[in-house]
Every structure is written in structure tokens, then in C-alpha cells.
Design a protein around this motif. Structure first.
Motif, mmCIF file in Angstrom:
data_model
loop_
_atom_site.group_PDB
_atom_site.id
_atom_site.type_symbol
_atom_site.label_atom_id
_atom_site.label_comp_id
_atom_site.label_asym_id
_atom_site.label_seq_id
_atom_site.Cartn_x
_atom_site.Cartn_y
_atom_site.Cartn_z
ATOM 1 N N THR B 81 0.866 -1.177 0.000
ATOM 2 C CA THR B 81 0.000 0.000 0.000
ATOM 3 C C THR B 81 0.905 1.231 0.000
ATOM 4 O O THR B 81 1.699 1.408 0.929
ATOM 5 C CB THR B 81 -0.897 0.016 1.252
ATOM 6 N N LEU B 82 0.776 2.036 -1.040
ATOM 7 C CA LEU B 82 1.646 3.196 -1.246
ATOM 8 C C LEU B 82 1.694 4.108 -0.014
ATOM 9 O O LEU B 82 0.651 4.608 0.421
ATOM 10 C CB LEU B 82 1.141 3.988 -2.470
ATOM 11 N N GLY B 83 2.900 4.285 0.530
ATOM 12 C CA GLY B 83 3.093 5.220 1.636
ATOM 13 C C GLY B 83 2.563 4.716 2.977
ATOM 14 O O GLY B 83 2.657 5.414 3.985
ATOM 15 N N ILE B 84 2.001 3.512 2.993
ATOM 16 C CA ILE B 84 1.472 2.939 4.234
ATOM 17 C C ILE B 84 2.311 1.706 4.576
ATOM 18 O O ILE B 84 2.615 0.895 3.687
ATOM 19 C CB ILE B 84 -0.014 2.522 4.058
ATOM 20 N N ARG B 85 2.637 1.566 5.859
ATOM 21 C CA ARG B 85 3.468 0.436 6.270
ATOM 22 C C ARG B 85 2.913 -0.888 5.746
ATOM 23 O O ARG B 85 1.730 -1.171 5.867
ATOM 24 C CB ARG B 85 3.548 0.359 7.794
ATOM 25 N N THR B 86 3.789 -1.668 5.149
ATOM 26 C CA THR B 86 3.440 -2.996 4.637
ATOM 27 C C THR B 86 4.449 -3.954 5.251
ATOM 28 O O THR B 86 5.557 -4.124 4.749
ATOM 29 C CB THR B 86 3.502 -2.999 3.092
ATOM 30 N N SER B 87 4.080 -4.571 6.385
ATOM 31 C CA SER B 87 5.070 -5.279 7.205
ATOM 32 C C SER B 87 5.224 -6.748 6.866
ATOM 33 O O SER B 87 6.235 -7.362 7.212
ATOM 34 C CB SER B 87 4.672 -5.170 8.679
ATOM 35 N N CYS B 88 4.209 -7.353 6.244
ATOM 36 C CA CYS B 88 4.195 -8.794 5.998
ATOM 37 C C CYS B 88 4.362 -9.573 7.320
ATOM 38 O O CYS B 88 4.854 -10.690 7.327
ATOM 39 C CB CYS B 88 5.278 -9.185 4.981
ATOM 40 N N ALA B 98 5.566 1.017 1.635
ATOM 41 C CA ALA B 98 5.638 0.527 0.251
ATOM 42 C C ALA B 98 5.662 1.690 -0.737
ATOM 43 O O ALA B 98 4.913 2.649 -0.573
ATOM 44 C CB ALA B 98 4.453 -0.389 -0.036
ATOM 45 N N PRO B 99 6.521 1.629 -1.756
ATOM 46 C CA PRO B 99 6.588 2.718 -2.740
ATOM 47 C C PRO B 99 5.559 2.583 -3.866
ATOM 48 O O PRO B 99 5.596 3.360 -4.811
ATOM 49 C CB PRO B 99 8.019 2.615 -3.263
ATOM 50 N N TYR B 100 4.681 1.621 -3.797
ATOM 51 C CA TYR B 100 3.628 1.489 -4.810
ATOM 52 C C TYR B 100 2.486 0.646 -4.248
ATOM 53 O O TYR B 100 2.641 -0.013 -3.226
ATOM 54 C CB TYR B 100 4.172 0.862 -6.101
ATOM 55 N N ASP B 101 1.338 0.687 -4.935
ATOM 56 C CA ASP B 101 0.189 -0.121 -4.548
ATOM 57 C C ASP B 101 0.185 -1.452 -5.294
ATOM 58 O O ASP B 101 0.466 -1.487 -6.499
ATOM 59 C CB ASP B 101 -1.122 0.606 -4.921
#
Lengths: 95, 483
Positions: B81-88, B98-101
Motif C-alpha cells: 500500500t503506497l506510503g502505508i506500512r506494509t510489514s508482511c 511501500a513505494p507502490y500499490d
């Protein structure tokens, strides 16, 4: 299939995961258990079977060799641990 | 509103019973109230959700929009998710914006579904209980001492508890179906290639597939309609037209041939078997023909999977090196130390175990004995299914061997944990679509029924599931305490 501490240590190094000796001993048990479990595969003769690499057996698509992506260096480097002058920094490699 | 299906919510929005903003507010309040007990969310995106809701309300006021415009959703934290933490679910990506969706995220956004937040999951989707998450385990809303299943445990728990009307999940060996079963919701793992994997953090690339998790088959149909489709950014995406899943839901099951794989029932606990027998009786009443079939190589699926998935994971997770993004250890003394300590500190125990197994199996001299052997078995399993679909339309069986197990029960024994996916894994190896739908309860815990379809026959699966849900109400039950 039981692994030794030395083998586990060597695999961990290949995977570039630092593990201590205590951890290595624990992985010896876990990994040996998993390998013993997957050894069930050997119960079947597969000498005449073609290996299946893709679930749909489809070839990889091809496309025109054209530029489709643009440089987003600033965006990508904004989330990097350490950058300088547009470059990613790591500890010195060559003395 | 949290007990409504997507279809009911969408109808209410159009009738102006409430606005999207009110709907989002309601779910945010539910999350604030109940998430502390469940730990289903890793990140809340309140401001994003409210802004997207206002945009959706504006679209609806103009008489525009899609069926699902204004209906909120939450994404498994494996989707970028662009600009939103994507931690897995990992310390390795705790700081990763994340730098992109992901394509799936972008598609939901285009439709106008406000994003409530990012959902908890097993670390890098490796687990069957949601206990390997860096952010702590998720609890099962039906019994807080039990696991919600995994790896999409946050998605399943959040839908079951009414914290979101729908969620996305991913399924590599059962990670949509097993938690859907354990939490009493409906989940669909599409055909490999049906839903784009672009922006979905890779675990085992030849097995991973994203799909919808919601209250009913009808809801999954609505959501799959949005998620599915060819994506040139994903080299394994398949260019097959997406049918109208909603239109197919109401076809009669008269003459539908449902196969029961005898190997699934031979080893099934008798109480689980009784629950499924009642469901089979319902299908007979609906006019389906029940046929016993055999999948002779099915018992080799878990061993083959635990070679193929770790091999692919060891390769995919090589990218986490502490250089370009994600976690980096403190004060590395040289480059080797940076790699070794970043990966030692950034990954949890199960992820390391799988990387090590995969590294071993792919190391010099072992390739034929493990990876190649497993790929040959993979073909045997796919051929078993192919033969079965020559005589039947869909297969029916259990999703899991037991209902939800206790937190901590299997955590110390990797092989016992792996076996909780014994009925789901073969589907991923073959690349087929499959669903889990609620089919009763045992000791107050949901029982899941699995339906497996032929390639790209999601529509038929949804039809078979929907017809069952028209004559039963297991899928409308709510966990006490979250009603």
C-alpha cells in the motif's frame, strides 16, 4: 535424514543467516524432523514423471523490448537504511 | 451494520440509509472496541479511510460508482500500500512504507472501497496459526484461547468479528481457506494466475494466490469480480476473460456432480465427518449427484509442499539484505556481518527454518532428491485432480482435520503444524481454485467445508457455495461477544 551441527552451520552461512551454537543445535532437530517427514516422497517411483514447474504448464509471456518503467530513485531511496549522493551505503568492502 | 453482507451494505448505501463515512466510522469504532482482544490489525488507516469514504459519498451522490463504492475493506498486510506500512508480519519490514500499490489494492481503490487498515498475518505468510507474526498472535473470535488459523488469520478474525465487512487474503498452502474455516467465514482461493500477484509480497511464487474473504459466497463473488483479471505487470497472470460471477450464483444444482475424495474422509475425525454428512445431505436435496472419487497421491502433497515452498521462499527472501529497504542491524562491522545479523535479527524462527530447509534442498548435490522429486510428485497430484474432474464438476471435503486448536498447541512442533493444512495444500500444488464455507459447529467452534473446482471455474464453485448458503444459515452466525 539427520543433519549435523556442522551441516546446519554451513547451510545457515549459505543463507546468510547468523546463528549461534545453541540455535544451531535446535535447528538440527527441527530440520532433521522436516527432512524425515518429506522423505515420504521416496515411497513413489517417479522415474517416468515429468517435473511440473508451473501449475498451468504455461510458458512465460513475452513482450516488446520497450522501456515501460521510469526511474524512481528518490522514492526508492527514501525508504533505504543508508544512502548518500544517490547511492546505497554499506560497510567498506575493499580496504 | 457490521452484521450485514456486502450486498446489504451496498444496497443500504444506495438507498441513503447511511453514508460511506458513517459506515467507515462504525467499523473504526468496532475496531477500537474489539481489536485489543483480537489483535487482528497491524496498522489502522483511519484518515485514509475517512477521506476515501467522503470521495465515495460524492461519487454516489452524483449517481456514479460501482456496486461496492463506499463499502470498506481491509487488506492482509502482504499487499503493498503506497506510503502505508506494509510489514508482511515481520520485523524485517516493520519500517517498510511501500513505494507502490499492489494491483489488488489499486483495483479496490478504483472501485472506491475505503481502506480500514492492514491485517495481521503469519510472518511472510509462513504459518497455519497466525502465531509467527512479529506483532503477536491473533485470537479466534469464537474462542479467545484458540488460534484463528493462518496465515490470513487477521483477515479471518476481523471479518468473523464484524471489524470489517470483507478482507483480502493470500493462499500458498491453505492460508485463505484454513483461517476461513477456523473463524466460520467464507474464503476463496482462485486459480493460480486469476488474481494479480503484483505488489503481493512473494513467499512461494508458483503457489501464491490472492483472494477474497467475507461473510458469504455472494460477497466473495462481488469481491472477486473486482480483484480478478489479467495484469501485464504479473508475468504469471493469465489472460482469460473474467465471467460475471454474480449472474452465475443462482443456477440450479440439479444434476451437478459433486465428488467426495475418499482419501479426505478415510482419515477424518468422526465428529467432523458427521458435520460434513449433513452438508452432503443438503446437496442431495438440492438435486446434486454425490459420487465417491479417489485422489491416490494426495497424501504426498504435504511432503512435496514442504520442499517446494521452502525452496521458493529461500530464493524469494534472499532480497532482504538490509541494503535497499527494511531492517538493518546496528553497527555492522563489515558487509558479511551486515547480511548475517540483519537476517538473524530481522526474521523470526519459522521463516528461518524454511529458508534453511530450502537452502539445504537447493544446495549442490541435493536438487534431484528434493526439488525435482517434489515437482514430479506435484504433477502426479495435478493428474489425480484432472482425472477426478473428468467425472465430477466439483469436489467436496473438509477444509481442516479439526476445528480451531489452542494457542501454543502446535507451535513447538513444526511437522504437526504443517499437517493442519493436509486437506488444502494439494490444491495449491495443482493451481486449482477452492473455497471454504461454514458448515456447522463442534464444541462451539466453526467447521469449514471445502469445495474444489476445475481451473478457472470459480463461478461454478461460488454457485455451489451460494446454493448451500441459501438453505443454511451457518454463515450468518456471529461469535458471542462480537454480535
Amino acid at each position: 535424514m539427520a543433519l549435523s551441527v556442522e551441516e546446519v552451520t554451513r547451510i545457515a552461512y549459505l543463507a546468510r543467516i547468523g546463528i549461534g551454537s545453541e540455535e544451531a543445535a535446535r535447528y538440527v532437530k527441527d530440520l532433521s524432523d522436516i527432512l524425515a517427514f518429506v522423505a515420504q516422497m521416496n515411497a513413489v517411483d517417479t522415474s517416468e514423471v515429468e517435473p511440473m514447474a508451473h501449475p498451468l504448464d504455461l510458458p512465460q509471456r513475452l513482450r516488446e523490448d520497450a522501456v515501460t518503467e521510469h526511474n524512481k530513485r528518490e522514492l526508492f531511496q527514501s525508504i533505504a537504511p543508508q544512502v548518500e549522493a544517490g547511492l546505497y551505503l554499506v560497510p567498506k568492502v575493499i580496504e | 451494520m457490521h452484521t450485514y453482507t456486502l450486498k446489504e451494505l451496498a444496497t443500504g448505501l444506495r438507498a441513503r440509509h447511511y453514508s460511506s463515512r458513517e459506515l467507515v466510522r462504525h467499523f473504526l469504532d468496532r475496531i477500537a472496541q474489539h481489536n485489543p482482544a483480537l489483535n487482528a490489525f497491524i496498522t489502522l488507516t483511519e484518515e485514509v479511510a475517512l477521506a476515501q469514504a467522503e470521495a465515495a459519498d460524492a461519487r454516489l451522490a452524483r449517481g456514479e460508482g460501482h456496486w461496492l463504492t463506499g463499502v470498506p475493506i481491509a487488506h492482509k498486510d502482504i499487499f503493498c500500500t503506497l506510503g502505508i506500512r506494509t510489514s508482511c508480519g515481520s520485523k524485517m519490514l516493520d519500517n517498510f512504507l511501500a513505494p507502490y500499490d499492489a494491483t489488488v489494492v489499486a483495483k479496490c481503490q478504483q472501485v472506491g472501497m475505503p481502506l480500514l487498515g492492514k491485517l495481521n498475518m503469519d510472518e511472510f505468510a509462513m504459518g497455519s496459526s497466525n502465531e509467527t507474526s512479529f506483532y503477536g498472535p491473533v485470537k479466534n473470535p469464537w474462542n479467545l484461547a484458540c488460534v484463528p488459523g493462518g496465515s490470513s488469520g487477521g483477515s479471518a478474525a476481523a471479518v468473523a468479528a464484524g471489524l470489517t465487512p470483507a478482507a483480502t487474503g493470500t493462499d500458498t498452502g491453505g492460508s485463505i481457506r484454513q483461517p476461513a474455516a477456523l473463524c466460520g467465514i467464507t474464503g476463496l482461493k482462485p486459480t493460480y494466475g486469476r488474481v494479480s500477484r503484483w505488489g503481493m509480497i512473494a513467499f512461494a511464487s508458483s503457489l501464491d494466490q490472492g483472494g477474497p474473504m467475507a461473510r458469504s459466497a455472494e460477497d466473495c463473488a462481488l469481491l472477486l469480480q473486482v480483484m480478478a483479471g489479467f495484469d501485464e505487470k504479473d508475468s504469471t497472470s493469465v489472460d482469460v476473460p473474467v465471467p460475471d460471477y454474480i449472474a452465475g450464483l443462482n443456477q440450479s444444482l440439479m444434476g451437478m456432480r459433486i465428488g467426495l475424495p475418499k482419501e479426505f474422509f478415510d482419515q477424518l475425525d468422526s465428529a467432523m465427518a458427521r458435520a460434513l454428512e449433513e452438508a452432503i445431505a443438503e446437496y442431495r436435496k438440492l438435486g446434486a449427484e454425490i459420487i465417491e472419487i479417489s485422489l491416490p497421491n494426495i497424501n504426498l502433497s504435504v511432503p512435496a509442499y514442504y520442499v517446494i515452498a521452502p525452496c521458493e521462499c529461500s530464493s524469494n527472501l534472499a532480497r532482504y539484505d538490509g541494503v535497499r529497504y527494511g531492517y538493518r542491524c546496528q553497527n555492522p562491522k563489515d558487509l558479511k556481518d551486515l547480511y548475517l545479523r540483519t537476517r538473524a535479527e530481522g526474521f523470526g524462527a519459522e521463516v528461518k527454518r524454511r529458508i534453511l530447509i530450502g537452502t539445504y534442498a537447493l544446495s549442490a548435490g541435493y536438487y534431484d532428491a528434493y526439488y525435482l522429486k517434489a515437482q514430479k510428485i506435484r504433477r502426479l497430484i495435478a493428474e489425480d485432480f484432472k482425472r477426478a474432474f473428468e467425472t465430477v464438476d466439483v469436489l467436496l471435503g473438509p477444509t481442516t482435520p479439526t476445528p480451531a486448536f489452542k494457542l501454543g498447541e502446535k507451535l513447538g512442533d513444526p511437522v504437526a503444524m504443517y499437517l493442519s493444512d493436509i486437506f488444502t495444500i494439494a490444491v495449491n500444488l495443482a493451481g486449482l481454485p477452492a473455497m471454504s464455507i461454514p458448515a456447522g459447529f463442534l464444541d462451539g467452534k466453526p467447521v469449514g467445508m471445502q469445495l474444489i473446482g476445475n481451473y478457472f471455474e470459480e463461478g461454478k464453485l461460488l454457485n455451489v457455495a451460494h446454493q448451500y448458503q441459501r438453505v443454511t444459515d451457518w454463515h450468518r452466525k456471529l461469535p458471542p461477544g462480537f454480535a
